[in-house]
Motif scaffolding. Structure first.
Motif, short mmCIF file in Angstrom:
data_model
loop_
_atom_site.label_atom_id
_atom_site.label_comp_id
_atom_site.label_asym_id
_atom_site.label_seq_id
_atom_site.Cartn_x
_atom_site.Cartn_y
_atom_site.Cartn_z
N ALA A 41 6.03 29.52 -57.46
CA ALA A 41 6.17 28.50 -56.42
C ALA A 41 6.95 29.08 -55.25
O ALA A 41 6.58 28.90 -54.08
N ALA A 42 8.04 29.80 -55.55
CA ALA A 42 8.87 30.39 -54.49
C ALA A 42 8.06 31.40 -53.68
O ALA A 42 8.15 31.45 -52.44
N LEU A 43 7.26 32.18 -54.37
CA LEU A 43 6.42 33.18 -53.67
C LEU A 43 5.47 32.51 -52.70
O LEU A 43 5.27 32.96 -51.58
N PHE A 44 4.85 31.42 -53.17
CA PHE A 44 3.91 30.69 -52.32
C PHE A 44 4.64 30.09 -51.12
O PHE A 44 4.19 30.17 -49.97
N LEU A 45 5.81 29.52 -51.39
CA LEU A 45 6.59 28.89 -50.31
C LEU A 45 7.03 29.91 -49.27
O LEU A 45 7.21 29.58 -48.09
N ALA A 46 7.21 31.16 -49.72
CA ALA A 46 7.75 32.19 -48.82
C ALA A 46 6.91 32.37 -47.56
O ALA A 46 7.42 32.79 -46.52
N SER A 47 5.60 32.05 -47.64
CA SER A 47 4.81 32.22 -46.42
C SER A 47 4.92 31.02 -45.48
O SER A 47 4.35 31.01 -44.40
N TRP A 48 5.66 30.00 -45.88
CA TRP A 48 5.82 28.82 -45.03
C TRP A 48 7.27 28.61 -44.57
O TRP A 48 7.50 28.29 -43.41
N VAL A 49 8.20 28.76 -45.50
CA VAL A 49 9.57 28.32 -45.20
C VAL A 49 10.47 29.48 -44.78
O VAL A 49 10.10 30.65 -44.92
N LYS A 50 11.67 29.11 -44.28
CA LYS A 50 12.59 30.13 -43.78
C LYS A 50 13.39 30.76 -44.92
O LYS A 50 13.62 31.96 -44.97
N LYS A 51 13.81 29.91 -45.87
CA LYS A 51 14.71 30.40 -46.93
C LYS A 51 14.47 29.59 -48.21
O LYS A 51 14.24 28.38 -48.15
N ILE A 52 14.52 30.27 -49.33
CA ILE A 52 14.30 29.58 -50.62
C ILE A 52 15.42 29.95 -51.58
O ILE A 52 15.77 31.13 -51.74
N TYR A 53 15.96 28.94 -52.24
CA TYR A 53 16.90 29.17 -53.34
C TYR A 53 16.17 28.83 -54.63
O TYR A 53 15.58 27.75 -54.73
N ILE A 54 16.24 29.72 -55.61
CA ILE A 54 15.73 29.36 -56.95
C ILE A 54 16.95 29.05 -57.80
O ILE A 54 17.84 29.89 -57.96
N LEU A 55 17.01 27.83 -58.34
CA LEU A 55 18.13 27.46 -59.19
C LEU A 55 17.70 27.49 -60.65
O LEU A 55 16.74 26.80 -61.03
N GLU A 56 18.37 28.29 -61.43
CA GLU A 56 18.04 28.41 -62.86
C GLU A 56 19.25 27.95 -63.69
O GLU A 56 20.37 28.39 -63.48
N TYR A 57 18.97 27.09 -64.63
CA TYR A 57 19.98 26.50 -65.51
C TYR A 57 20.66 27.57 -66.39
O TYR A 57 21.87 27.61 -66.54
N ALA A 58 19.84 28.47 -66.94
CA ALA A 58 20.34 29.49 -67.88
C ALA A 58 21.07 30.62 -67.12
O ALA A 58 20.87 30.79 -65.93
N PRO A 59 21.88 31.40 -67.84
CA PRO A 59 22.56 32.52 -67.16
C PRO A 59 21.61 33.66 -66.79
O PRO A 59 21.95 34.52 -65.98
N LYS A 60 20.41 33.67 -67.42
CA LYS A 60 19.44 34.74 -67.11
C LYS A 60 18.12 34.16 -66.66
O LYS A 60 17.72 33.08 -67.09
#
Ligand code: FAD
Length: 306
Positions: free
Chosen positions: A158-177
């Motif tokens: 999803a982030a990769l797809f968004l990268a061609s549209w938006v300025k900045k993306i944060y991916i938030l992951e619950y787990a430490p890895k």
């Protein structure tokens, strides 16, 4: 009331394949579905693992499935199924539009819906910054800053797809890895505009009329952090769509329908399930399609003795 040999619920890969196979067995078939394509319609990047197509978009693949299905003599009803009942050896299917259909056998191919975040603010901002479909909504966030919740393959894609549209993306992951595959991680790194935040427990979504920020807790420091974003894309998995068959089937711990893997039959005679809604371990298009075929052929066998 219309009567059928078979009613299929859902038009994702499992349901559409079941339809193609059922008609070839000369079963009088109705397919009831809320939408065409199911989860494939939400897939942001191309599919690269469906045999026969080295690379194809989810929407193009659905269109091919749908075109093939519509060439068969199958009745199609665009509606949601509200309740399935078994009375005197036959099934009664009630829909949201208050129609009732009767069938000798049923295949449940209703797949899965996106799993909600279940945090304050989520429901209020659905369609106002909170999205469950990157492929559908990415262009609405052109030039903006967004967050993707979920650091698995779906979140990274999803982030990769968004990268061609938006300025900045944060991916938030619950787990430490991070859980995403190495190949997709490398692609994400190359964009230079995606920041990954691990151990991030989402606490709330906020804004006035539209989303303007989210709050998460850093699970290591226990600090609450406010992140300014215009959009939130939810990619934390899915939950089986089964509310209409409670009582007729057994569920596993993930609320998936338990089937006999040889026949796809549930605990109720004449009631079958195929695709992501079933307890199949691997959730993939090719597997859902295969199970749809298996279920339709099992229905044919079952109806020989009906
Ligand atoms: C973001 C993402 C990326 C993916 N990438 C890939 C990939 O690259 N390769 C791959 O092989 N797989 C991929 N998958 C998995 C794949 O999409 C699923 O395995 C597949 O779609 C499952 O098909 P299905 O027919 O079982 O269910 P679904 O696709 O979920 O379809 C279910 C259908 O049932 C309908 N329905 C639901 N409830 C009702 C109701 N009550 N009444 C009537 N109709 C109803 C829905 O409208 C829908 O049409 C991905 C999934 C996601 C979410």
């Amino acid at each position: 009331m219309s009567r059928y040999d078979l009613i299929i619920i859902g038009a994702g890969p499992a349901g559409m394949t079941a339809g193609i196979y059922a008609v070839r067995q000369k079963l009088n078939t109705l397919l009831i579905t809320k939408s065409f394509g199911g989860q494939l319609a939400r897939k942001a990047v191309a599919i690269e693992n469906y045999p026969g197509f080295e690379e194809i978009s989810g929407l193009d693949l659905i269109k091919k499935f749908e075109k093939h299905l519509r060439k068969q003599e199958v009745d199609i009803e665009r509606d949601g199924v509200r309740k399935v009942k078994k009375i005197g050896g036959k099934f009664l299917i009630q829909t949201t539009a208050k129609n009732t259909f009767e069938a000798k056998a049923v295949i449940i191919a209703s797949g899965a819906d996106p799993r909600p975040l279940e945090v304050p603010g989520e429901k209020k901002f659905i369609g106002k910054g909170v999205s469950y479909c990157t492929a559908c909504d990415a262009p609405l966030f052109s030039g903006k800053e967004v967050a993707v919740i979920g650091g698995g393959n779906s979140g990274f894609e999803a982030a990769l797809f968004l990268a061609s549209w938006v300025k900045k993306i944060y991916i938030l992951e619950y787990a430490p890895k991070i859980r995403a595959d190495e190949i997709v991680r490398e692609k994400v790194k190359k964009t230079g505009k995606i920041e990954i935040i691990t151990s991030a427990i989402l606490k709330k979504v906020q804004g006035k009329d539209f989303v303007d920020s989210l709050v998460y807790q850093d699970n290591k420091t226990k600090k609450f952090i406010l992140l300014k974003v215009d959009g939130i894309f939810v990619e934390i998995g899915s939950q089986p769509a089964t509310s209409f068959v409670k009582g007729l089937v057994d569920f596993n711990e993930k609320d998936e329908i338990i089937v006999n893997p040889k026949t796809m039959q549930t605990k109720t005679t004449g009631l079958f399930a195929a695709g992501d809604v079933s307890d199949v371990v691997y959730k993939q298009v090719v597997i859902a399609a295969g199970q749809g075929a298996q279920a339709a052929l099992s229905v044919y066998e079952y109806l020989q003795k009906f």
